[in-house]
Design an enzyme around this catalytic site. Structure first.
Site: not given
Length: 409
Positions: A296, A109
């Protein structure tokens, strides 16, 4: 009506841990989330030399405004993005030599915009392997402060880390943001910084943070709005009524906005100052929705979408491609595995109505994929997961909670 006791917010717990460590005095956090991510953050603070006393309902953190008590430390951040992005900023404000590493998933990431910003502020920082990724080393010598420009279009956590760092610098920070995703998370940060005595201000894309330091406090962690989304979606799908106490009109978390999406789809939503209630009405409308600020919860909607009466198109969620996995493609591939038509573009996914067939969901080790497709499984018995245990990242007790919720009364 079913009342669900949702664990504390991961986002709020992580910020509170940073602020408590940076504050002058001992802070008490009430009902913090206990999960792999937050325990990893607390462990990271301990490795940096902070005193962290954890009891079942409260964590006590002895702050140190001058930075980490340890002169040297090797911190392992596990899978936690907040740990991996916030702790290097905290350490940079102190004095010493600090190394940070993370899991293979977290190493993939991106971190570059944050570490470049720290370098702009004069921090001696180097990546040991791939530039812009963990592992990294910091030779910390305090931070003077100043002005910088930041692209937070991949993750608002870059901005949050720098904002929380600001009061610890000698002269404060002025941050001009060129792009910003998940903006409500930044508002969480600003509100929490003020609760700990800081005085950040915002004028459009410019954030100004004076060098005030922080004061210790007692801080109650509100329930996790992202986690609540699975239970709210379940209510909309099954026609049941679900109430989450402690998550109401004063909630900090933008992901409570997912209930607005459910309202548009036909659910009844009631939000008071003390709780949020969602009741299914027997219908789910298709829709097109922008979820940039609540990305999310994109997988939650994607997993619910096959049961709508028309296509569900989710737009402006490019940042979900650099989460625990490429969530856009993971959702699309799993939906196709269930026999549902799903197409994707650079920042969107479109899902057509259908009847999902039983299949094993490929989780990619992503907690949100498991919890989202548990919603699909409410109407499709036989859905399973290749790694159901990855929910420990944010909600270790999810499966037990879900079983109690879905069992006949």
């Amino acid at each position: 009506m079913t009342v669900i006791d949702i664990p504390g917010s991961k986002s709020v717990t992580a910020r509170a841990l940073f602020l408590a460590a940076a504050a002058d005095g001992t802070t008490t956090l009430l009902r913090p989330l206990v999960s792999d991510d937050t325990e990893g953050f607390a462990e990271g603070l301990t490795t940096l030399g902070y005193a962290v006393d954890r009891t079942p309902d409260a964590w006590h953190i002895q702050g140190r405004p001058a930075g980490p008590p340890a002169g040297t430390a090797d911190v392992y951040c596990r899978d936690g993005a907040t740990t991996a992005r916030f702790l290097p900023a905290l350490a940079a404000a102190g004095h010493g030599d600090f190394r940070f590493d993370a899991s293979a998933q977290m190493r993939r990431r991106p971190l570059g915009p944050l570490t470049e910003a720290l370098r702009t502020l004069g921090v001696d920082l180097r990546h040991e392997d791939a530039e812009g990724h963990h592992p990294l080393r910091i030779a910390a010598a305090g931070i003077k402060g100043g002005a910088l420009t930041l692209d937070a279009g991949q993750s608002s956590q870059y901005l949050t880390a720098l904002l929380m760092l600001g009061p610890l610098t000698a002269e404060g920070l002025t941050i001009t943001v060129t792009d910003l995703v998940s903006e409500p998370y930044v508002e969480i940060t600003l509100a929490m910084m003020r609760a700990f005595g800081a005085e950040p201000t915002r004028d459009g894309h410019v954030f100004t943070v004076p060098p005030t330091g922080y004061r210790a406090t007692t801080y109650a962690i509100e329930p996790d709005a992202s986690t609540s989304s699975y239970f709210f979606a379940a209510a909309a799908l099954t026609g049941r009524e679900v109430t989450v106490p402690g998550l109401g009109t004063g909630a900090l978390q933008g992901d409570l906005g997912f209930t607005d999406v459910l309202r548009r789809m036909g659910a009844d939503v009631t939000i008071t100052d003390r709780a949020t209630t969602v009741r299914g009405t027997g219908r789910l409308n298709g829709l097109t929705v922008t979820m940039r600020d609540i990305s999310d919860t994109m997988p939650t909607l994607a997993a619910l979408a096959p049961y709508a009466d028309g296509p569900v198109r989710i737009e402006d969620v490019a940042n979900t491609r650099v989460k625990e996995c490429d969530r856009l493609e993971a959702c699309a591939q799993n939906l196709r595995r269930l026999g549902i038509t799903a197409t994707t573009g650079p920042d969107w996914i479109e899902i057509h109505p259908g009847t999902p067939a039983p299949a094993e969901i490929t989780t990619h080790g992503d907690h949100r994929i498991v919890m989202s497709f548990a919603v699909t499984g409410l109407r499709t018995p036989g859905i399973s997961f290749d790694d159901p245990g990855c929910v420990r990242k944010t909600f270790p007790g999810f499966h037990a909670h879900w079983k109690r919720f879905t069992s006949p009364a």
